[in-house]
Design a protein around this motif. Structure first.
Motif, PDB file in Angstrom:
ATOM      1  N   LYS A 110       0.818  -1.218   0.000  1.00 59.79           N
ATOM      2  CA  LYS A 110       0.000   0.000   0.000  1.00 59.79           C
ATOM      3  C   LYS A 110       0.849   1.265   0.000  1.00 59.79           C
ATOM      4  CE  LYS A 110      -4.344  -1.597   1.988  1.00 59.79           C
ATOM      5  NZ  LYS A 110      -5.334  -1.457   3.069  1.00 59.79           N
ATOM      6  N   TYR A 111       2.128   1.131   0.435  1.00 60.13           N
ATOM      7  CA  TYR A 111       3.040   2.280   0.446  1.00 60.13           C
ATOM      8  C   TYR A 111       4.469   1.757   0.477  1.00 60.13           C
ATOM      9  CZ  TYR A 111       2.684   1.244   5.467  1.00 60.13           C
ATOM     10  OH  TYR A 111       2.659   0.615   6.686  1.00 60.13           O
ATOM     11  N   GLU A 112       5.433   2.655   0.377  1.00 65.84           N
ATOM     12  CA  GLU A 112       6.837   2.250   0.389  1.00 65.84           C
ATOM     13  C   GLU A 112       7.285   2.035   1.831  1.00 65.84           C
ATOM     14  OE1 GLU A 112      11.208   3.794  -1.197  1.00 65.84           O
ATOM     15  OE2 GLU A 112       9.371   4.688  -1.973  1.00 65.84           O
ATOM     16  N   PHE A 113       7.723   0.848   2.141  1.00 64.28           N
ATOM     17  CA  PHE A 113       8.113   0.514   3.515  1.00 64.28           C
ATOM     18  C   PHE A 113       9.483   1.101   3.849  1.00 64.28           C
ATOM     19  CE2 PHE A 113       5.558  -3.327   2.123  1.00 64.28           C
ATOM     20  CZ  PHE A 113       4.380  -2.861   2.684  1.00 64.28           C
ATOM     21  N   PRO A 151      11.986  -2.933   8.183  1.00 63.27           N
ATOM     22  CA  PRO A 151      11.740  -4.325   7.769  1.00 63.27           C
ATOM     23  C   PRO A 151      10.336  -4.800   8.119  1.00 63.27           C
ATOM     24  CG  PRO A 151      13.882  -4.121   8.834  1.00 63.27           C
ATOM     25  CD  PRO A 151      13.184  -2.814   9.041  1.00 63.27           C
ATOM     26  N   ILE A 152       9.767  -5.572   7.218  1.00 61.11           N
ATOM     27  CA  ILE A 152       8.457  -6.190   7.404  1.00 61.11           C
ATOM     28  C   ILE A 152       8.671  -7.698   7.481  1.00 61.11           C
ATOM     29  CG2 ILE A 152       6.127  -6.458   6.477  1.00 61.11           C
ATOM     30  CD1 ILE A 152       6.900  -3.534   7.040  1.00 61.11           C
ATOM     31  N   TYR A 153       8.209  -8.321   8.548  1.00 59.38           N
ATOM     32  CA  TYR A 153       8.306  -9.779   8.656  1.00 59.38           C
ATOM     33  C   TYR A 153       6.933 -10.354   8.342  1.00 59.38           C
ATOM     34  CZ  TYR A 153      12.997  -9.562  10.533  1.00 59.38           C
ATOM     35  OH  TYR A 153      14.353  -9.353  10.659  1.00 59.38           O
ATOM     36  N   ALA A 154       6.857 -11.054   7.201  1.00 57.85           N
ATOM     37  CA  ALA A 154       5.559 -11.504   6.684  1.00 57.85           C
ATOM     38  C   ALA A 154       5.635 -12.968   6.248  1.00 57.85           C
ATOM     39  CB  ALA A 154       5.123 -10.616   5.528  1.00 57.85           C
ATOM     40  N   ASP A 155       5.954 -13.857   7.196  1.00 58.84           N
ATOM     41  CA  ASP A 155       6.003 -15.274   6.829  1.00 58.84           C
ATOM     42  C   ASP A 155       4.613 -15.852   6.567  1.00 58.84           C
ATOM     43  OD1 ASP A 155       5.283 -15.072   9.456  1.00 58.84           O
ATOM     44  OD2 ASP A 155       6.675 -16.582  10.211  1.00 58.84           O
ATOM     45  N   CYS A 156       3.561 -15.044   6.816  1.00 56.39           N
ATOM     46  CA  CYS A 156       2.217 -15.499   6.468  1.00 56.39           C
ATOM     47  C   CYS A 156       1.969 -15.425   4.964  1.00 56.39           C
ATOM     48  CB  CYS A 156       1.158 -14.693   7.212  1.00 56.39           C
ATOM     49  SG  CYS A 156       1.127 -12.943   6.787  1.00 56.39           S
ATOM     50  N   LEU A 157       2.858 -14.762   4.220  1.00 61.25           N
ATOM     51  CA  LEU A 157       2.712 -14.735   2.760  1.00 61.25           C
ATOM     52  C   LEU A 157       3.230 -16.051   2.194  1.00 61.25           C
ATOM     53  CD1 LEU A 157       3.737 -11.048   1.900  1.00 61.25           C
ATOM     54  CD2 LEU A 157       1.448 -12.042   2.000  1.00 61.25           C
ATOM     55  N   SER A 158       2.414 -17.075   2.350  1.00 61.39           N
ATOM     56  CA  SER A 158       2.780 -18.435   1.954  1.00 61.39           C
ATOM     57  C   SER A 158       1.515 -19.179   1.548  1.00 61.39           C
ATOM     58  CB  SER A 158       3.451 -19.156   3.131  1.00 61.39           C
ATOM     59  OG  SER A 158       3.476 -20.553   2.916  1.00 61.39           O
ATOM     60  N   PRO A 159       1.545 -19.972   0.477  1.00 61.47           N
ATOM     61  CA  PRO A 159       0.364 -20.769   0.093  1.00 61.47           C
ATOM     62  C   PRO A 159      -0.138 -21.664   1.216  1.00 61.47           C
ATOM     63  CG  PRO A 159       1.969 -20.758  -1.682  1.00 61.47           C
ATOM     64  CD  PRO A 159       2.638 -20.120  -0.502  1.00 61.47           C
ATOM     65  N   ASP A 160       0.758 -22.183   2.040  1.00 62.09           N
ATOM     66  CA  ASP A 160       0.339 -23.044   3.150  1.00 62.09           C
ATOM     67  C   ASP A 160      -0.542 -22.291   4.144  1.00 62.09           C
ATOM     68  OD1 ASP A 160       2.941 -24.053   2.020  1.00 62.09           O
ATOM     69  OD2 ASP A 160       2.463 -25.728   3.349  1.00 62.09           O
ATOM     70  N   VAL A 161      -0.200 -21.034   4.407  1.00 57.63           N
ATOM     71  CA  VAL A 161      -0.967 -20.230   5.373  1.00 57.63           C
ATOM     72  C   VAL A 161      -2.288 -19.779   4.762  1.00 57.63           C
ATOM     73  CG1 VAL A 161      -0.922 -18.162   6.813  1.00 57.63           C
ATOM     74  CG2 VAL A 161       1.173 -19.476   6.476  1.00 57.63           C
ATOM     75  N   ASP A 199      -3.339  -3.819   6.527  1.00 57.07           N
ATOM     76  CA  ASP A 199      -2.807  -2.501   6.881  1.00 57.07           C
ATOM     77  C   ASP A 199      -1.663  -2.115   5.945  1.00 57.07           C
ATOM     78  OD1 ASP A 199      -4.547  -2.206   9.027  1.00 57.07           O
ATOM     79  OD2 ASP A 199      -3.141  -3.141  10.444  1.00 57.07           O
ATOM     80  N   LEU A 200      -0.972  -3.142   5.435  1.00 53.91           N
ATOM     81  CA  LEU A 200       0.234  -2.906   4.640  1.00 53.91           C
ATOM     82  C   LEU A 200       0.078  -3.277   3.171  1.00 53.91           C
ATOM     83  CD1 LEU A 200       1.251  -3.016   7.629  1.00 53.91           C
ATOM     84  CD2 LEU A 200       3.373  -3.974   6.759  1.00 53.91           C
ATOM     85  N   PHE A 201      -0.842  -4.212   2.897  1.00 59.53           N
ATOM     86  CA  PHE A 201      -0.919  -4.739   1.534  1.00 59.53           C
ATOM     87  C   PHE A 201      -2.363  -4.744   1.027  1.00 59.53           C
ATOM     88  CE2 PHE A 201       2.599  -6.889   3.686  1.00 59.53           C
ATOM     89  CZ  PHE A 201       3.652  -6.661   2.817  1.00 59.53           C
ATOM     90  N   ASN A 202      -2.504  -4.567  -0.291  1.00 63.63           N
ATOM     91  CA  ASN A 202      -3.765  -4.839  -0.966  1.00 63.63           C
ATOM     92  C   ASN A 202      -3.773  -6.317  -1.341  1.00 63.63           C
ATOM     93  OD1 ASN A 202      -4.707  -2.017  -1.207  1.00 63.63           O
ATOM     94  ND2 ASN A 202      -2.912  -1.801  -2.537  1.00 63.63           N
ATOM     95  N   VAL A 203      -4.787  -7.044  -0.904  1.00 66.27           N
ATOM     96  CA  VAL A 203      -4.902  -8.473  -1.196  1.00 66.27           C
ATOM     97  C   VAL A 203      -6.214  -8.708  -1.922  1.00 66.27           C
ATOM     98  CG1 VAL A 203      -4.967 -10.807  -0.254  1.00 66.27           C
ATOM     99  CG2 VAL A 203      -3.604  -9.046   0.890  1.00 66.27           C
ATOM    100  N   THR A 204      -6.139  -9.206  -3.144  1.00 68.17           N
ATOM    101  CA  THR A 204      -7.358  -9.476  -3.916  1.00 68.17           C
ATOM    102  C   THR A 204      -7.322 -10.909  -4.439  1.00 68.17           C
ATOM    103  OG1 THR A 204      -6.343  -8.628  -5.954  1.00 68.17           O
ATOM    104  CG2 THR A 204      -7.617  -7.073  -4.625  1.00 68.17           C
ATOM    105  N   LEU A 205      -8.488 -11.500  -4.504  1.00 66.66           N
ATOM    106  CA  LEU A 205      -8.634 -12.845  -5.065  1.00 66.66           C
ATOM    107  C   LEU A 205      -9.012 -12.704  -6.534  1.00 66.66           C
ATOM    108  CD1 LEU A 205      -8.822 -15.932  -4.732  1.00 66.66           C
ATOM    109  CD2 LEU A 205     -11.207 -15.611  -4.035  1.00 66.66           C
TER     110      LEU A 205
END
Length: 273
Positions: free
Chosen positions: A8-11, A14-24, A49-55
């Motif tokens: 959504k903006y320039e970070f 550091p962002i820790y985002a291990d939830c960005l995983s197909p398993d999760v 809060d940080l990312f746009n997520v669309t299906l």
């Protein structure tokens, strides 16, 4: 299912985002996914809060995630994933695919340090360059890469394959110092040059360097000259000097160095009897 994810903006931290995983993501609705937790610096945020997520498309057996934009501050994407696919259209931060055991990650850009750290299976392909510690574990850990493959179409930094125990790392560009340092098993193939100190402390495995190296560590002994090397069913044409070491660690690693690209190593041939 296909997901599109953009920042959504320039970070700035550091962002820790291990939830960005197909398993999760597997088995969760979009409403549940956007509430997953990530760290922005020392603050816990929700994913949306940080990312746009669309299906983009529902259904299908495989989860595919497209990450588009500048993710260079975003760490641990695809950590411990076992299936599915992540496609990054941009640069990606540290620890990409850390500990992954299956699935595929494709990066159309640069991957920062420790990509594929301690991975056990699956495949990472980087259509750019990679930072230091490709496939390597955290400092102090002995759990190097055990399986799977990493392909880098550009260059890579220092300590590629540190403490590697299996699998294949292939780099079409050049590498900096200490490629394969302390490696135990597996194969590293470098099509370009090496800055030096290849295989320091290695106890097993193979390193093949098709380009120039400034010198060979004195704890390696020349063993043979081979016309080619077989890597994963592909014949890599030489000829190659074959060195054995690192004898300082009682090692039995094999270091293949291009003979045509390294005429300054011809002095070693007098020890071939």
């Amino acid at each position: 299912m296909i997901f599109n994810i953009t920042p959504k903006y320039e970070f700035r931290v550091p962002i820790y985002a291990d939830c960005l995983s197909p398993d999760v993501f597997d088995g969760k609705s979009v409403e549940e996914i956007v509430k997953l937790k990530v760290w922005e610096g020392n603050k816990i945020r929700c994913l949306n809060d940080l990312f746009n997520v669309t299906l983009e498309r529902s259904g299908g057996d495989e989860i595919i995630m497209y990450l588009t934009g500048n993710f260079i501050k975003v760490r641990k994407v695809g950590a411990n994933m076992s299936r599915g696919k992540i496609i990054v259209n941009g640069n990606i931060g540290m620890h990409l695919g850390e500990g992954m055991s299956g699935g595929e990650i494709i990066v159309n850009g640069y991957a920062d340090s420790w990509a594929g750290g301690s991975m056990k299976g699956g495949r990472i392909e980087i259509n750019g360059s990679a930072g230091d510690g490709l496939g390597a574990p955290y400092r102090g850990s002995t759990e190097g890469m055990r399986g799977g493959s990493i392909v880098v179409h550009g260059d890579a930094g220092r300590e590629v394959g540190c403490l590697m125990r299996g699998g294949l790392i292939r780099i079409y560009g050049s590498v900096k110092h200490f490629v394969g340092v302390n490696m135990i098993e597996g194969t590293i193939l470098v099509h370009g040059d090496c800055a030096g100190k290849a295989g320091g402390g290695m106890r097993g495995g193979r390193i093949i360097i098709c380009g120039h190296v400034p010198s060979i560590l004195p704890t390696f002994s020349i063993d043979d000259v081979r016309p080619s090397v077989n890597v994963d069913g592909e014949k890599i044409i030489g000829p190659f000097y074959r060195f054995i070491g690192d004898m300082a660690d009682d090692g039995d690693g094999r270091l293949f160095i291009s003979k045509p690209k390294n005429p300054h190593l011809a002095s070693h041939e007098k020890y071939l009897q």
